[in-house]
Scaffold this active site. Structure first.
Site, PDB file in Angstrom:
ATOM      1  N   GLY A  21       1.052  -1.142   0.043  1.00  0.00           N
ATOM      2  CA  GLY A  21       0.321  -0.021   0.097  1.00  0.00           C
ATOM      3  C   GLY A  21       0.824   1.207   0.290  1.00  0.00           C
ATOM      4  O   GLY A  21       1.439   1.207  -0.352  1.00  0.00           O
ATOM      5  N   ASN A  22       0.045   2.206   0.785  1.00  0.00           N
ATOM      6  CA  ASN A  22       0.904   3.660   0.116  1.00  0.00           C
ATOM      7  C   ASN A  22       0.222   4.301   1.400  1.00  0.00           C
ATOM      8  O   ASN A  22      -0.948   3.629   2.310  1.00  0.00           O
ATOM      9  CB  ASN A  22       1.244   4.081  -0.405  1.00  0.00           C
ATOM     10  CG  ASN A  22      -0.068   4.821  -1.384  1.00  0.00           C
ATOM     11  OD1 ASN A  22      -0.901   5.481  -1.289  1.00  0.00           O
ATOM     12  ND2 ASN A  22      -0.481   3.929  -2.183  1.00  0.00           N
ATOM     13  N   TYR A  23       1.088   5.536   1.484  1.00  0.00           N
ATOM     14  CA  TYR A  23       1.001   6.241   3.272  1.00  0.00           C
ATOM     15  C   TYR A  23      -0.386   7.352   3.050  1.00  0.00           C
ATOM     16  O   TYR A  23      -1.222   8.430   3.800  1.00  0.00           O
ATOM     17  CB  TYR A  23       2.289   7.239   3.134  1.00  0.00           C
ATOM     18  CG  TYR A  23       2.510   6.242   3.639  1.00  0.00           C
ATOM     19  CD1 TYR A  23       2.409   5.557   5.292  1.00  0.00           C
ATOM     20  CD2 TYR A  23       4.221   6.690   3.880  1.00  0.00           C
ATOM     21  CE1 TYR A  23       3.916   5.132   5.379  1.00  0.00           C
ATOM     22  CE2 TYR A  23       5.346   5.456   4.513  1.00  0.00           C
ATOM     23  CZ  TYR A  23       4.565   4.593   5.322  1.00  0.00           C
ATOM     24  OH  TYR A  23       5.597   4.275   5.746  1.00  0.00           O
TER      25      TYR A  23
END
Ligand code: C5P
Length: 212
Positions: A21-23
């Site tokens: 995923g990512n932030y």
């Protein structure tokens, strides 16, 4: 106008319990959805996994998980839209294989093979017809404006909203953002750091302006 907005990250599954995923928090896209609604537009919000609620009941929310699901949700609805704001931080790579069982820890390094995802913005831009508008975002860490301009042209955007990781208080997770908008016609508008709700209003003002 009927406006489609993408928001949040995507999750790319590795096995039944893990993902890449990512932030991205989704805050910017959700703020744009609210600002578009407040400005009288009909909003469809395609959101990756986020911990956010929409406050306006008229916003049609479609929850997706992966880049592939977001691609289908967006491309299938694009023909009936007047425009789109693509704010999501879509994964650029996804695992070639999803393990059916939880991957066990073994002695050796684990190598994951990844393949590129499809670029939603580029596909929407390629399918854009007369009268539809398309706005994209760019998050860059170097040569920000040159990269953003290249993306705007390649993806057939009407304008691109640039945020830099170098700016304090801007970008992932924060409630504030500092943007520079590059317009297709060559105009450049730099905004000061402000709450994402106000940044969203600035973006909607620009959309209303290009559609006059
Ligand atoms: O990842 P990139 O910097 O090229 O993203 C720029 C724009 O393209 C953003 O608006 C983003 O939402 C969009 N994008 C997309 N699908 C992808 C990658 C990016 O819609 N697979």
């Amino acid at each position: 106008m009927k406006i489609l907005i993408t928001a949040g990250p995507t999750y790319e599954r590795i096995d039944p319990v893990r993902f890449i995923g990512n932030y991205s928090s989704g805050k910017m896209g959700f703020a744009i959805a609210e600002a578009c609604t407040a400005s009288g537009h009909e909003v469809t919000l395609v959101s990756g996994p986020v911990r956010l609620e929409v406050s306006h009941p008229s916003i049609r929310r479609i929850d997706v998980e992966s880049a592939a699901e977001m691609y289908e949700a967006v491309l299938s609805r694009w023909p009936e839209m007047d425009g789109a704001v693509l704010c999501a931080a879509v994964a650029d790579f996804t695992p070639v294989n999803v393990a059916a069982e939880k991957i066990k820890r073994e002695g050796d390094n684990l190598i994951l093979e990844l393949k590129p995802t499809r670029d939603i913005a580029a596909a929407v831009g390629a399918a854009k017809r007369e009268g539809q508008f398309l706005v994209g975002f760019a998050l860059e860490t170097n040569d920000e404006e040159a990269h953003a301009l290249e993306k705007m042209r390649r993806k057939n955007l009407d304008f691109i909203v640039l945020n830099s990781l170098k700016d304090k208080g801007a970008c992932f997770g924060y409630d504030t953002n500092k943007i520079t908008v590059l317009m297709g016609a060559g105009e450049r508008i730099a905004f000061p750091l402000k709450p994402k709700t106000e940044v969203a209003r600035d973006i909607v003002d620009l959309i209303n302006r290009i559609r006059k």
